[in-house]
Write an enzyme that holds these catalytic residues in place. Structure first.
Site, PDB file in Angstrom:
ATOM      1  N   GLU A 266       0.814  -1.215   0.000  1.00  0.00           N
ATOM      2  CA  GLU A 266       0.000   0.000   0.000  1.00  0.00           C
ATOM      3  C   GLU A 266       0.848   1.264   0.000  1.00  0.00           C
ATOM      4  O   GLU A 266       0.531   2.214  -0.718  1.00  0.00           O
ATOM      5  CB  GLU A 266      -0.954  -0.005   1.200  1.00  0.00           C
ATOM      6  N   ARG A 270       0.617   3.840  -3.148  1.00  0.00           N
ATOM      7  CA  ARG A 270       0.007   5.129  -2.818  1.00  0.00           C
ATOM      8  C   ARG A 270       1.056   6.209  -2.583  1.00  0.00           C
ATOM      9  O   ARG A 270       0.947   7.314  -3.116  1.00  0.00           O
ATOM     10  CB  ARG A 270      -0.871   4.989  -1.569  1.00  0.00           C
ATOM     11  N   ASP A 399      -4.970  -9.650  -8.713  1.00  0.00           N
ATOM     12  CA  ASP A 399      -5.203  -8.666  -9.776  1.00  0.00           C
ATOM     13  C   ASP A 399      -3.990  -7.918 -10.307  1.00  0.00           C
ATOM     14  O   ASP A 399      -3.570  -8.077 -11.458  1.00  0.00           O
ATOM     15  CB  ASP A 399      -6.276  -7.672  -9.318  1.00  0.00           C
TER      16      ASP A 399
END
Length: 641
Positions: A266, A270, A399
């Site tokens: 993350e 980000r 994904d």
């Protein structure tokens, strides 16, 4: 598998529903630490005094101990009676025996004086008040912090910046399109201004409670995730005052030397992705420096027997670990497989190949492993290098691994043929085993679990429509048309998942069992948390086909978000998209500003804004430039070579 709401369900996004604000540890041990400091100082002085006395006070008239005189020749003393070497005892052979005695005496006196001084200082400490001792300790801490900051400000080597095209503009000629684009911009202003007012510096916003919010992926620190995640969207939309506010906060407050355990994945997509994009768009050096500082803090996560990184790492101690629920301590495919884009750019910008080597090591390891049915399982044990549970998905947990194989090839100016081959092999296996058509004619991507196909598709998997279209050019056996059609079919299925709800917003996942198609069955799957994947696919389909239906579908989604997710304090997810009177979850996710609103804005912009032959978007929608490595200017960078 049921996953706790606090934990990540996806390589691409984290889906907590209604989490409370972060809790911060209470600092109750300050006084105890001060007392220990004094006792340790006294004990250290006493031990040093004894040590000096033992080695420097004479114990025999026959020989001299170790001396610091530079002219002396030191040889092992031999005991004539035994004829054996006595280690640690040295005879001194020098031209002036008297001078050696004086040197010894001087050295002993100096040691005594130093120790007496240390004891006096300790006594003085004991006379001071606790407040004075605390102040002195804090002063010393501040000195250390200042030294670290000075070290961090060491300039990075100059690197030629790629030729950046389409960083602003994109004004559509049609008046109606301009109005829609302006509406998306106004939604961004509403989200940002309320975060600025009620959650500034916190990771995210609770727009109804009007206070800051965080989840365990960011640890216990206020790292300003929304600020970093939103920067490039602000810049692209021309909101430069807001962009400068975010830049000032980052310059003055963004600190990675905190005792906080964060998600490697993350903070990479980000924070590092967001900072790199802001650097390339604006040219402001602070963003590059901060990205490199954070990347250095993530490197200890790779210290595993296999080089597969831990899911989490403590930014201060460097200690890593994995999610407790992840298949017997495994790392997650979509997490350790979604580092390549950012790490290649880090090596490019710093000239340090360590980042590139880390991600290439992961790739080489995966290439050597057997894959059941050609599919990549979602779990890999970083200690043993073996697959965990045989669960494969193109949605959560898998994904963005596939996405980054394709985008590694695109970002390399289509020269990373190894990445393209891995992508093509994986997509062929996915088509064969996971992609099916329902009785009603909807194409969906299921999940392979325990040897059978689960006919369920997650909102996260809806990104794949855009991925298939993006990868159509360059596909094997001239199958570009096939993948354009497959991407369009996935987009239609995901649109149906929106259209079959009361709010015209899609659920977290939806089934294809019997008469039920593209509809969520379980209550725990009926929520919408401002996710971007469906709109992301609409945008890619628009760019490659210019079929007006994708702009129509995107506008439907924008109106639904405006109607049901907008509150006075920002935007909130909803808990049940099938209820006409939805309950809000009171969380404004950072990815709503980074992705959902950015893709909507781009959908109603002309194609010359961030053209796809010059930019590649990371999985958090942060645009990074294509590195045209054939250009000899770039090849001077040792990391590139």
């Amino acid at each position: 598998m049921t996953t706790p709401a606090l934990l990540p369900l996806s390589g691409r996004r984290i889906p907590p529903l209604n989490l409370g604000p972060p809790s911060f540890p209470h600092h109750r041990a300050t006084l105890r630490l001060s007392e220990k400091f004094i006792l340790l100082l006294i004990l250290s002085a006493f031990i040093t005094l004894c040590f000096g006395a033992f080695f420097f006070l004479p114990d025999s008239s026959k020989h001299k101990r170790f001396d610091l005189g530079l002219e002396d020749v030191l040889i092992p003393h031999v005991d004539a009676g035994k004829g054996a070497k006595n280690p640690g005892v040295f005879l001194i052979h020098g031209p002036d025996e008297h001078r050696h005695r004086e040197e010894e005496e001087r050295l002993r006196n100096k040691i005594r004086a130093d120790h007496e001084k240390a004891l006096e200082e300790a006594k003085e400490k004991l006379k001071k008040s606790r407040e004075e001792i605390r102040a002195e300790i804090q002063t010393e801490k501040n000195k250390v912090v200042l030294e670290m900051k000075m070290k961090e400000k060491k300039p990075l080597p100059p690197v030629p910046i790629p030729n950046l095209i389409g960083t602003n503009g994109g004004d559509p000629e049609d008046n109606e399109l301009r109005e829609k684009r302006e509406k998306i911009k106004e939604m961004m202003k509403h989200a940002w201004d309320n975060y600025r007012m009620y959650g500034w510096g916190h990771n995210e916003l609770r727009p109804i409670a009007r206070k800051g919010h965080s989840t365990n992926i960011f640890g216990s620190s206020q790292m300003g995730a929304t600020i970093v995640d939103a920067l490039d969207t602000l810049y692209i939309m021309g909101l430069h005052d807001e962009f400068r506010d975010g830049q000032k906060w980052i310059e003055n407050n963004l600190d990675f030397s905190v005792n906080s355990e964060v998600s490697v994945f993350e903070v990479n997509i980000r924070f590092i992705g967001g900072l790199l994009a802001a650097y390339y768009l604006s040219g402001e050096e602070v963003f590059k420096v901060k990205a490199v500082q954070l990347a250095e803090k993530l490197l200890p996560a790779f210290n595993t027997p296999t080089g597969i990184p831990w899911a989490m790492v403590n930014l201060k101690s460097g200690v890593g670990r994995n999610w407790g629920w992840a298949s017997a301590g495994s790392s997650i495919l979509a997490e350790f497989g979604t580092l390549h884009m950012e790490f290649v750019h880090l090596s490019y910008l710093t000239g340090d190949p360590v980042y590139y080597k880390k991600v290439m090591h992961i790739r080489k390891l995966l290439q050597k492993m057997d894959r059941p049915n050609g599919l990549y399982p979602n779990y890999l044990n970083p200690r043993t290098g073996r697959w965990g549970q045989y669960h494969t998905s193109v949605g959560g947990l898998g994904d963005s691994f596939y996405e980054y194989l394709l985008k590694a090839w695109l970002m390399s100016d289509k020269t990373d043929h190894e990445a393209r081959k891995m992508y093509d092999d994986a997509i062929e296996a996915i088509e064969k085993h996971l992609i099916k058509k329902s009785r009603g004619g909807l194409t969906f991507i299921g999940e392979w679990k325990n040897g059978h196909l689960e006919k369920k598709m997650g909102h996260l998997a809806c990104f794949a429509g855009g991925m298939f279209v993006l990868g159509a050019d360059g596909s094997r056996m001239d199958k570009a048309g096939h993948y354009l059609e497959l991407g369009a079919e996935i987009a239609r299925t995901c649109h149906e998942s929106y259209d079959r709800t009361a709010l015209k917003l899609g659920p977290e996942s939806f089934k294809f069992d019997g008469a039920v198609e593209a509809v969520a069955v379980r209550q725990a799957e009926k929520y919408y948390i401002l996710r971007p994947e469906v709109i992301e696919t609409y945008w890619y389909l628009w760019r490659f086909t210019h079929d007006p239906r994708y702009r129509e579908w995107g506008w439907e989604a924008a109106l639904a978000i405006e109607k049901y997710c907008r509150v006075s304090g920002g935007f909130s997810g909803v808990k049940d998209v099938y209820s006409s009177t939805p309950t809000h979850d009171d969380v404004q996710q950072s990815f709503f500003l980074a992705e959902t609103l950015k893709y909507l804005y781009l959908l109603f912009s002309s194609d010359d804004l961030l053209p796809l032959d010059h930019w590649v978007f990371n999985t958090e929608a942060h645009p990074l430039p294509v590195l045209h490595l054939a250009n000899t200017t770039f090849s001077r960078n040792p990391a590139v070579r």
